[in-house]
Structure formats: structure tokens, C-alpha cells
Design a protein around this motif. Structure first.
Motif, short mmCIF file in Angstrom:
data_model
loop_
_atom_site.label_atom_id
_atom_site.label_comp_id
_atom_site.label_asym_id
_atom_site.label_seq_id
_atom_site.Cartn_x
_atom_site.Cartn_y
_atom_site.Cartn_z
N LEU A 70 0.82 -1.21 0.00
CA LEU A 70 0.00 0.00 0.00
C LEU A 70 0.86 1.26 0.00
O LEU A 70 1.80 1.34 0.79
N TRP A 79 3.08 2.19 -1.81
CA TRP A 79 4.39 2.02 -2.46
C TRP A 79 4.22 1.50 -3.88
O TRP A 79 4.65 2.14 -4.83
N GLU A 101 -0.84 -4.31 -4.29
CA GLU A 101 -1.14 -3.85 -2.95
C GLU A 101 -2.58 -4.23 -2.62
O GLU A 101 -3.35 -4.55 -3.53
N MET A 102 -2.92 -4.19 -1.34
CA MET A 102 -4.29 -4.55 -0.96
C MET A 102 -5.29 -3.51 -1.48
O MET A 102 -5.09 -2.31 -1.35
N GLN A 155 -4.52 -8.61 -4.52
CA GLN A 155 -4.83 -8.82 -3.11
C GLN A 155 -6.05 -8.00 -2.71
O GLN A 155 -6.09 -6.79 -2.91
N ASN A 172 -6.26 -10.69 2.23
CA ASN A 172 -5.35 -10.15 3.25
C ASN A 172 -5.86 -10.45 4.65
O ASN A 172 -6.92 -9.99 5.05
N LYS A 230 -2.98 -14.46 2.72
CA LYS A 230 -1.74 -14.00 3.35
C LYS A 230 -2.07 -13.68 4.80
O LYS A 230 -3.02 -12.94 5.07
N HIS A 274 3.46 -14.40 6.72
CA HIS A 274 4.40 -13.41 7.26
C HIS A 274 4.78 -13.91 8.65
O HIS A 274 3.94 -13.98 9.54
N GLY A 329 8.86 -12.18 5.26
CA GLY A 329 9.24 -11.39 6.42
C GLY A 329 10.74 -11.33 6.64
O GLY A 329 11.36 -12.34 6.94
N ILE A 359 13.33 -11.00 4.71
CA ILE A 359 14.25 -11.75 3.83
C ILE A 359 14.81 -10.76 2.80
O ILE A 359 14.06 -10.06 2.13
N MET A 419 8.15 -14.81 -0.40
CA MET A 419 7.64 -13.49 -0.83
C MET A 419 8.55 -12.41 -0.26
O MET A 419 8.89 -12.44 0.92
N ILE A 420 8.94 -11.51 -1.13
CA ILE A 420 9.83 -10.42 -0.71
C ILE A 420 9.08 -9.10 -0.86
O ILE A 420 8.53 -8.82 -1.92
N ARG A 437 9.85 -5.41 1.18
CA ARG A 437 10.63 -4.16 1.20
C ARG A 437 11.91 -4.22 0.39
O ARG A 437 12.25 -3.26 -0.30
C1 LIG Z 1 4.65 0.39 2.79
C2 LIG Z 1 4.18 -1.03 2.97
C3 LIG Z 1 2.92 -1.38 2.53
C4 LIG Z 1 2.48 -2.70 2.67
N1 LIG Z 1 1.25 -3.03 2.16
C5 LIG Z 1 0.87 -4.33 2.20
C6 LIG Z 1 -0.33 -4.74 1.55
O1 LIG Z 1 -1.04 -3.94 0.91
N2 LIG Z 1 -0.67 -6.04 1.63
C7 LIG Z 1 0.11 -6.97 2.30
O2 LIG Z 1 -0.23 -8.15 2.32
N3 LIG Z 1 1.24 -6.61 2.90
C8 LIG Z 1 1.64 -5.32 2.86
N4 LIG Z 1 2.82 -4.96 3.44
C9 LIG Z 1 3.61 -5.99 4.16
C10 LIG Z 1 4.56 -6.70 3.21
O3 LIG Z 1 3.84 -7.34 2.19
C11 LIG Z 1 5.37 -7.75 3.96
O4 LIG Z 1 4.50 -8.72 4.50
C12 LIG Z 1 6.21 -7.17 5.08
O5 LIG Z 1 6.82 -5.95 4.72
C13 LIG Z 1 7.29 -8.17 5.51
O6 LIG Z 1 8.03 -8.61 4.39
P1 LIG Z 1 9.43 -7.92 3.96
O7 LIG Z 1 10.33 -8.00 5.19
O8 LIG Z 1 9.93 -8.75 2.82
O9 LIG Z 1 9.13 -6.51 3.61
C14 LIG Z 1 3.30 -3.67 3.29
C15 LIG Z 1 4.58 -3.31 3.70
C16 LIG Z 1 5.03 -2.00 3.53
C17 LIG Z 1 6.43 -1.64 3.96
#
Ligand SMILES: Cc1cc2nc3c(=O)[nH]c(=O)nc-3n(C[C@H](O)[C@H](O)[C@H](O)COP(=O)(O)O)c2cc1C
Length: 315
Positions: A2, A4, A25-26, A53, A80, A122, A155, A196, A198, A215-216, A218
Motif C-alpha cells: 500500500l 508504495w 497492494e491490498m 490482493q 489479506n 496471506k 508473514h 518477512g 528476507i 515473498m519479498i 521491502r
Molecule cells: C509500505 C508497505 C505497505 C504494505 N502493504 C501491504 C499490503 O497492501 N498487503 C500486504 O499483504 N502486505 C503489505 N505490506 C507488508 C509486506 O507485504 C510484507 O509482508 C512485510 O513488509 C514483511 O516482508 P518484507 O520484510 O519482505 O518486507 C506492506 C509493507 C510495507 C512496507
């Protein structure tokens, strides 16, 4: 993610990896059903394979949104059950749905009945102080028994619904990869995808020893070129990975075209996703500076080439 990611990010990601599944994004089911579906769901076929999503907790609305999304051509629809934001909690969806597995089953079944593409979920490993493995296994086991959902993106940390911001909820609750590995061992017929914290290809390769996918979030945003090696490392592709030079010229052409095609698109909508492309490379700072400076307002895609040429070290 969301705020981003959007279709411009996904276009770039697809240039970098041809095979990686991309997730939107959701998007709230209500926005799809009652709002401007074209605005929320439109995508370019080049982004595929692509999952949408959805957020929500009303089975009929989720089903209606899933049906509309399937008509747009998405490859998968994901529910979600992991977002802990106060706004989402107020709407009674996201992570707090983990407290009501029967409602989640109802939502997933309604969505699956409406479409023939796969439905996935998720979720977190738990909510609040619920940190034991067994309730997580019960959640997954119940959904396996009561629904046709077979793709679980986990996650690997709890969501604390009180007291932590969404950002803190991605950093503070401890990561328990072992819980996700154990889910895969106990439910071998499910597709278990770990998420989470990774951030390297070595970590991805290690997680793939224990799960079906990774799933990656950030890291793929801040350092998109990480995805460059995925096709040959994880999908067996023999294509040569794209170079910075080639990618940046492709993105320049794309941005120029988008500015012509769509009056409401401005250069910043696209280049904000490109800032991390030189992550860890010489010239990264110069690249980011030029793509953020006042020249952006001219909406001339050539700024991308200027930034690239300036960021290059002299020969
Ligand atoms: C700015 C931002 C927006 C996010 N929006 C969503 C979203 O819309 N849906 C979702 O399932 N996760 C969302 N997440 C969570 C990520 O999908 C992910 O689960 C979380 O960041 C951990 O994974 P990572 O360490 O690889 O980032 C968001 C994360 C960030 C940083």
C-alpha cells in the motif's frame, strides 16, 4: 504494498524478472464493487503472472470483487489477513480476521465459488500475545479442511493489534521462520510461502529448502535489481539477466510513452520506483538526486537518461 507499489512499479519489476509472481497492494473489495473498478484493477498484461490482493470481511462483497477481478484477467486472488493498521482493524478485516477462522473460511469459499482461478491467503503467525505454534496450525488446518484454498503466504511474525504502528509491526514482533517450516512439514500438500525480513538471494535459497516459495516485500522495493538473478537462480531460465543500461533505456521509453498516453500521469509517479535501481552501486546518490530534483516537474522522461549518464563513473 500500500502506498508504495502500483502498475508502474510492476512494469519495472517485470522487466527485471520474467517469472516472479507479482502481487498488487491490498485493494478493498468495496472499492472494487462500488468504486471505479477500472481505476483500481486495470493492469497491463505484461505484468502477469499477477495476483490481486483483496481486503475485506464480507463474503458476498469479496465474491463480487473476485468475480470482477477474474474478468480483468488476474491469475490469482489473495485475501489479506495480515494487515494490522488501525484503519483496517476498524473495518474489521486484515490481521484481526485471524481471530475468526470461520469467517475467513466463509470469505475464501465465497471467493472461490465466484471464480475458477486460485484463491490464496496471506496471514501472520498469530495476533497479539498469541505466540504459540498450535493456534497457527489450527488456523491453517481449519482452512485446509473447510476451504479449497491451498496457497498460504505466511508473514513469519505476529501482528500486535494494539500499541504498535504498522511499521513497528513489520519490525518488532520476532520472526519465527521455524513455525512456517513446521507448517510445511505438517501440511505437505499445501503451498506454503514464507515472508518477512528476507533480503538476500542466499536467504531465499535457504528458505526454499523448507518452503515452496518466498515473498519479498521491502527489499524488492528498495533494491529492485535483487530480482535480476531470480529467473536463472529459482526458475531455471537461461535468459541473460537484464543490464542496468538496457533496463534504464526500457524504462525511459516506457515513461515517455505513459506521459503521452495518459494525461493524469506525471513523471514522478514512475521515477519514484526507480530510485533504488542503483542500490549499492557507484553513482547511486547522484541517480537518486537527479530523479528527485526540481526538473521532475518538467515531466520530460529524458531526465531518466540524464540521471543515468550523470551517475555513470567516467571511463
Ligand atoms: C509500505 C508497505 C505497505 C504494505 N502493504 C501491504 C499490503 O497492501 N498487503 C500486504 O499483504 N502486505 C503489505 N505490506 C507488508 C509486506 O507485504 C510484507 O509482508 C512485510 O513488509 C514483511 O516482508 P518484507 O520484510 O519482505 O518486507 C506492506 C509493507 C510495507 C512496507
Amino acid at each position: 504494498m500500500l502506498d508504495w507499489t502500483d502498475r508502474h512499479y510492476r512494469y519495472m519489476a517485470r522487466q527485471i524478472s520474467r517469472h516472479t509472481w507479482l502481487y498488487t497492494e491490498m485493494i478493498h473489495a468495496g472499492a472494487v464493487v462500488h468504486g471505479d473498478a477500472l481505476r483500481f484493477l486495470n493492469f497491463s498484461p505484461i505484468e502477469m503472472p499477477l495476483a490481486l490482493q483483496l481486503g475485506g470481511s464480507e463474503p458476498s462483497k469479496l465474491a463480487a470483487a473476485a468475480k470482477i477481478a477474474a474478468e480483468f484477467g488476474y491469475n490469482e486472488i489473495n485475501l489479506n489477513c495480515g494487515c494490522p493498521s488501525p484503519k483496517v482493524q476498524k473495518g474489521a478485516f486484515g490481521a484481526c480476521l485471524m481471530n475468526n477462522v470461520d469467517l475467513v473460511a466463509h470469505c475464501l469459499n465465497a471467493m472461490q465459488d465466484a471464480v475458477s482461478i486460485p484463491i490464496s491467503i496471506k496471514h501472520r503467525i498469530g495476533v497479539d500475545k498469541q505466540t504459540e505454534y498450535q493456534p497457527l496450525a489450527d488456523f491453517v488446518g481449519t482452512l485446509r479442511r473447510k476451504t479449497a484454498c491451498r496457497i498460504f503466504i505466511v508473514h513469519a511474525r505476529n501482528a500486535w493489534l494494539n500499541g504498535l504502528s504498522p511499521k513497528e509491526n513489520r519490525e518488532i514482533p520476532p520472526l519465527r521462520y521455524d513455525y512456517v517450516y513446521r507448517l510445511k512439514r505438517e501440511f505437505p500438500d499445501l503451498e506454503i510461502i514464507i515472508n518477512g525480513g528476507i533480503s538476500t538471494n542466499a536467504q531465499i535459497a535457504e528458505h526454499l529448502q523448507h518452503t515452496d516459495g518466498v515473498m519479498i516485500g521491502r527489499e524488492a522495493y528498495h533494491n529492485p535489481m535483487l530480482m535480476r538473478d531470480w529467473d536463472y537462480l529459482f526458475y531455471g531460465s537461461e535468459h541473460t539477466p537484464i543490464s542496468h543500461e538496457e533496463l534504464i533505456h526500457t524504462l525511459h521509453a516506457y515513461a515517455a510513452d505513459q506521459l503521452i498516453q495518459n494525461n493524469s500521469t506525471i513523471l514522478r509517479h514512475m521515477v519514484r520506483h526507480y530510485l533504488g535501481l542503483l542500490h549499492g552501486q557507484t553513482g547511486a546518490r547522484r541517480w537518486r538526486q537527479i530523479l528527485s530534483d526540481s526538473r521532475l516537474q518538467d515531466n520530460n522522461a529524458d531526465l531518466i537518461l540524464t540521471a543515468w549518464n550523470t551517475a555513470q563513473p567516467p571511463l
